[in-house]
Design a protein around this motif. Sequence first.
Motif, PDB file in Angstrom:
ATOM      1  N   LYS A 162     -54.630   2.561 -28.042  1.00 26.75           N
ATOM      2  CA  LYS A 162     -54.706   0.929 -28.226  1.00 26.75           C
ATOM      3  C   LYS A 162     -55.910   0.668 -27.218  1.00 26.75           C
ATOM      4  O   LYS A 162     -55.900   0.703 -26.195  1.00 26.75           O
ATOM      5  CB  LYS A 162     -53.455   0.317 -28.146  1.00 26.75           C
ATOM      6  CG  LYS A 162     -53.424  -1.320 -27.890  1.00 26.75           C
ATOM      7  CD  LYS A 162     -53.549  -1.879 -29.382  1.00 26.75           C
ATOM      8  CE  LYS A 162     -52.115  -1.535 -30.105  1.00 26.75           C
ATOM      9  NZ  LYS A 162     -52.192  -2.292 -31.287  1.00 26.75           N
ATOM     10  N   ALA A 163     -56.865  -0.116 -27.685  1.00 26.31           N
ATOM     11  CA  ALA A 163     -57.924  -0.797 -26.823  1.00 26.31           C
ATOM     12  C   ALA A 163     -57.351  -2.117 -26.285  1.00 26.31           C
ATOM     13  O   ALA A 163     -56.862  -2.907 -26.967  1.00 26.31           O
ATOM     14  CB  ALA A 163     -59.077  -0.928 -27.581  1.00 26.31           C
ATOM     15  N   GLU A 164     -57.492  -2.152 -25.022  1.00 18.69           N
ATOM     16  CA  GLU A 164     -57.398  -3.243 -24.160  1.00 18.69           C
ATOM     17  C   GLU A 164     -58.778  -3.865 -23.764  1.00 18.69           C
ATOM     18  O   GLU A 164     -59.442  -3.536 -23.008  1.00 18.69           O
ATOM     19  CB  GLU A 164     -56.381  -3.465 -23.068  1.00 18.69           C
ATOM     20  CG  GLU A 164     -56.418  -4.814 -22.203  1.00 18.69           C
ATOM     21  CD  GLU A 164     -55.363  -4.334 -21.093  1.00 18.69           C
ATOM     22  OE1 GLU A 164     -54.295  -4.426 -21.135  1.00 18.69           O
ATOM     23  OE2 GLU A 164     -56.276  -4.417 -19.795  1.00 18.69           O
ATOM     24  N   LEU A 165     -59.116  -5.100 -24.654  1.00 19.11           N
ATOM     25  CA  LEU A 165     -60.464  -5.561 -24.423  1.00 19.11           C
ATOM     26  C   LEU A 165     -60.484  -6.659 -23.111  1.00 19.11           C
ATOM     27  O   LEU A 165     -59.887  -7.371 -22.869  1.00 19.11           O
ATOM     28  CB  LEU A 165     -60.819  -6.530 -25.610  1.00 19.11           C
ATOM     29  CG  LEU A 165     -60.756  -5.475 -26.943  1.00 19.11           C
ATOM     30  CD1 LEU A 165     -61.047  -6.210 -28.237  1.00 19.11           C
ATOM     31  CD2 LEU A 165     -61.439  -4.298 -26.787  1.00 19.11           C
ATOM     32  N   GLU A 166     -61.405  -6.358 -22.375  1.00 23.24           N
ATOM     33  CA  GLU A 166     -61.409  -7.155 -20.898  1.00 23.24           C
ATOM     34  C   GLU A 166     -62.595  -8.015 -21.220  1.00 23.24           C
ATOM     35  O   GLU A 166     -63.625  -7.576 -21.254  1.00 23.24           O
ATOM     36  CB  GLU A 166     -61.732  -5.819 -19.686  1.00 23.24           C
ATOM     37  CG  GLU A 166     -60.790  -4.687 -19.697  1.00 23.24           C
ATOM     38  CD  GLU A 166     -59.344  -5.251 -19.198  1.00 23.24           C
ATOM     39  OE1 GLU A 166     -59.211  -5.262 -18.116  1.00 23.24           O
ATOM     40  OE2 GLU A 166     -58.513  -5.050 -19.932  1.00 23.24           O
ATOM     41  N   ILE A 167     -62.168  -9.173 -20.862  1.00 28.11           N
ATOM     42  CA  ILE A 167     -62.896 -10.449 -21.400  1.00 28.11           C
ATOM     43  C   ILE A 167     -63.124 -11.009 -19.885  1.00 28.11           C
ATOM     44  O   ILE A 167     -62.485 -11.745 -19.386  1.00 28.11           O
ATOM     45  CB  ILE A 167     -62.332 -11.173 -22.335  1.00 28.11           C
ATOM     46  CG1 ILE A 167     -61.660 -10.370 -23.536  1.00 28.11           C
ATOM     47  CG2 ILE A 167     -63.236 -12.331 -22.586  1.00 28.11           C
ATOM     48  CD1 ILE A 167     -62.878  -9.812 -24.420  1.00 28.11           C
ATOM     49  N   PHE A 168     -64.403 -10.785 -19.275  1.00 30.16           N
ATOM     50  CA  PHE A 168     -64.853 -11.380 -18.156  1.00 30.16           C
ATOM     51  C   PHE A 168     -65.574 -12.578 -18.227  1.00 30.16           C
ATOM     52  O   PHE A 168     -65.794 -13.454 -17.485  1.00 30.16           O
ATOM     53  CB  PHE A 168     -65.581 -10.481 -17.236  1.00 30.16           C
ATOM     54  CG  PHE A 168     -64.792  -9.296 -16.884  1.00 30.16           C
ATOM     55  CD1 PHE A 168     -64.121  -9.306 -15.487  1.00 30.16           C
ATOM     56  CD2 PHE A 168     -64.823  -8.227 -17.624  1.00 30.16           C
ATOM     57  CE1 PHE A 168     -63.576  -8.256 -15.245  1.00 30.16           C
ATOM     58  CE2 PHE A 168     -64.138  -6.909 -17.075  1.00 30.16           C
ATOM     59  CZ  PHE A 168     -63.468  -6.978 -15.876  1.00 30.16           C
ATOM     60  N   ASP A 169     -66.027 -13.042 -19.471  1.00 29.49           N
ATOM     61  CA  ASP A 169     -66.861 -14.219 -19.775  1.00 29.49           C
ATOM     62  C   ASP A 169     -66.663 -14.416 -21.277  1.00 29.49           C
ATOM     63  O   ASP A 169     -66.283 -13.555 -22.201  1.00 29.49           O
ATOM     64  CB  ASP A 169     -68.184 -13.922 -19.267  1.00 29.49           C
ATOM     65  CG  ASP A 169     -68.959 -15.373 -18.811  1.00 29.49           C
ATOM     66  OD1 ASP A 169     -68.096 -16.479 -19.102  1.00 29.49           O
ATOM     67  OD2 ASP A 169     -69.913 -15.309 -18.131  1.00 29.49           O
ATOM     68  N   THR A 170     -67.192 -15.758 -21.606  1.00 27.42           N
ATOM     69  CA  THR A 170     -66.989 -16.181 -23.020  1.00 27.42           C
ATOM     70  C   THR A 170     -67.801 -15.352 -24.092  1.00 27.42           C
ATOM     71  O   THR A 170     -67.299 -15.082 -25.159  1.00 27.42           O
ATOM     72  CB  THR A 170     -67.137 -17.623 -23.084  1.00 27.42           C
ATOM     73  OG1 THR A 170     -68.693 -17.966 -22.501  1.00 27.42           O
ATOM     74  CG2 THR A 170     -66.319 -18.591 -22.446  1.00 27.42           C
ATOM     75  N   GLY A 171     -69.072 -14.903 -23.753  1.00 26.93           N
ATOM     76  CA  GLY A 171     -69.774 -14.055 -24.356  1.00 26.93           C
ATOM     77  C   GLY A 171     -69.158 -12.884 -24.588  1.00 26.93           C
ATOM     78  O   GLY A 171     -69.356 -12.061 -25.669  1.00 26.93           O
ATOM     79  N   HIS A 172     -68.223 -12.222 -23.650  1.00 23.78           N
ATOM     80  CA  HIS A 172     -67.513 -11.092 -24.177  1.00 23.78           C
ATOM     81  C   HIS A 172     -66.618 -11.140 -25.140  1.00 23.78           C
ATOM     82  O   HIS A 172     -66.297 -10.279 -26.017  1.00 23.78           O
ATOM     83  CB  HIS A 172     -66.822 -10.586 -22.764  1.00 23.78           C
ATOM     84  CG  HIS A 172     -67.718 -10.269 -21.692  1.00 23.78           C
ATOM     85  ND1 HIS A 172     -67.111  -9.829 -20.347  1.00 23.78           N
ATOM     86  CD2 HIS A 172     -69.090 -10.283 -21.631  1.00 23.78           C
ATOM     87  CE1 HIS A 172     -68.255  -9.539 -19.653  1.00 23.78           C
ATOM     88  NE2 HIS A 172     -69.454  -9.958 -20.258  1.00 23.78           N
ATOM     89  N   LEU A 173     -65.951 -12.329 -25.241  1.00 20.05           N
ATOM     90  CA  LEU A 173     -64.907 -12.637 -26.265  1.00 20.05           C
ATOM     91  C   LEU A 173     -65.694 -12.714 -27.518  1.00 20.05           C
ATOM     92  O   LEU A 173     -65.100 -12.218 -28.377  1.00 20.05           O
ATOM     93  CB  LEU A 173     -64.185 -13.753 -25.801  1.00 20.05           C
ATOM     94  CG  LEU A 173     -63.235 -14.377 -26.875  1.00 20.05           C
ATOM     95  CD1 LEU A 173     -62.182 -13.410 -27.242  1.00 20.05           C
ATOM     96  CD2 LEU A 173     -62.487 -15.491 -26.228  1.00 20.05           C
ATOM     97  N   TRP A 198     -69.912 -12.790 -11.046  1.00 20.52           N
ATOM     98  CA  TRP A 198     -69.948 -14.211 -11.507  1.00 20.52           C
ATOM     99  C   TRP A 198     -69.645 -14.357 -12.922  1.00 20.52           C
ATOM    100  O   TRP A 198     -70.579 -14.402 -13.676  1.00 20.52           O
ATOM    101  CB  TRP A 198     -71.365 -14.700 -11.200  1.00 20.52           C
ATOM    102  CG  TRP A 198     -71.939 -15.203  -9.902  1.00 20.52           C
ATOM    103  CD1 TRP A 198     -72.381 -14.236  -8.831  1.00 20.52           C
ATOM    104  CD2 TRP A 198     -71.201 -16.041  -8.937  1.00 20.52           C
ATOM    105  NE1 TRP A 198     -72.174 -14.811  -7.662  1.00 20.52           N
ATOM    106  CE2 TRP A 198     -71.440 -15.820  -7.692  1.00 20.52           C
ATOM    107  CE3 TRP A 198     -70.261 -17.083  -9.356  1.00 20.52           C
ATOM    108  CZ2 TRP A 198     -71.282 -16.645  -6.873  1.00 20.52           C
ATOM    109  CZ3 TRP A 198     -69.852 -18.001  -8.288  1.00 20.52           C
ATOM    110  CH2 TRP A 198     -70.572 -17.717  -7.052  1.00 20.52           C
ATOM    111  N   GLY A 199     -68.252 -14.107 -13.291  1.00 21.78           N
ATOM    112  CA  GLY A 199     -67.714 -14.315 -14.442  1.00 21.78           C
ATOM    113  C   GLY A 199     -67.198 -15.573 -14.873  1.00 21.78           C
ATOM    114  O   GLY A 199     -67.469 -16.569 -14.379  1.00 21.78           O
ATOM    115  N   ALA A 200     -66.206 -15.588 -15.533  1.00 26.26           N
ATOM    116  CA  ALA A 200     -65.429 -17.035 -15.870  1.00 26.26           C
ATOM    117  C   ALA A 200     -64.449 -17.110 -14.696  1.00 26.26           C
ATOM    118  O   ALA A 200     -64.026 -16.365 -14.172  1.00 26.26           O
ATOM    119  CB  ALA A 200     -64.525 -16.660 -17.175  1.00 26.26           C
ATOM    120  N   PRO A 201     -64.682 -18.719 -14.454  1.00 30.19           N
ATOM    121  CA  PRO A 201     -63.818 -18.984 -13.305  1.00 30.19           C
ATOM    122  C   PRO A 201     -62.408 -19.105 -13.717  1.00 30.19           C
ATOM    123  O   PRO A 201     -61.869 -19.078 -14.716  1.00 30.19           O
ATOM    124  CB  PRO A 201     -64.462 -20.303 -12.944  1.00 30.19           C
ATOM    125  CG  PRO A 201     -64.762 -20.762 -14.225  1.00 30.19           C
ATOM    126  CD  PRO A 201     -65.506 -19.719 -14.722  1.00 30.19           C
TER     127      PRO A 201
END
Length: 294
Positions: A162-173, A198-201
């Motif tokens: 199972k992949a857990e997708l690490e989302i550090f900013d909106t473009g990643h999502l 400097w990713g999503a606050p």
Amino acid sequence: MNHDVIVTCALTGAGDTVGRNANVPVTPKQIAKAAIEAAKAGATVAHAHVRDPQTGKPSRDVALYREVVERIREAEVDIVINLTAGMGGDLEIGPGETPLEFGPGSDLVGPLTRLLHVEELRPEICTLDCGTLNFGDGDFIYVSTPAQLRAGAKRITELGVKAELEIFDTGHLWFAKQMLKEGLLKNPLFQLCLGIPWGAPADTTTMKAMVDNLPPGAVWAGFGIGRMQMPMAAQAMLLGGNVRVGLEDNLWLDKGVPASNASLTERVIQIIERLGGRVLTPAQGREKMGLPLR
């Protein structure tokens, strides 16, 4: 609001934290012990990196992962094992006008090499960091290109992990959803990682914006780093998600009081229960995440 909450404990991470809190686990024995203690404290999932036992620096040595996983699996506790697959994306740009003179912090390998320990050990979950990001104020970059991500996602799916997708900013999502559209992922988990410069606050507005853009029915969690760990845990639960705590993200239980993985787990469980929720057992968490039951 989510009343049935998966709690992930992120045990050690790859940051330069070893000298700042004596409870940060370094050796495979210490990392596995921290996972077992988190399980006994009520955690559903243990998320593990490994470190060089001699230096405390981050590592991607398969033998170290093997020892951690074997020790956890041999223990008389149950916990879902989640291994990072993010190591090998580090690039330290050379200073000033010499950017191609990469610094000693660089460790850049291909997407399949980043998965060698996942290939061998087949954890229930592994992470996929969904984009390139500036880390901090210096010249350090985490590199994860679209081509690398596609290759990694495809291989994780082939392995049945199972992949857990690490989302550090909106473009990643945005790109994570693109990989779903292309059929490279199957029912992944989403982890909203907030507060890393400097990713999503780490604030309510940003977390809600991300949640509003998740695929319908997605199983997701969120966390903030440092002092925002517990506020963002509560916020994630209120917005319908699950939570992550642990020494990877925060070293302090209270001001001046060093945390342990177990104490952070206990603290977030208190918050969840006072908000009217309950923490899922590993068996219940597997069912919610669509993992094979044991």
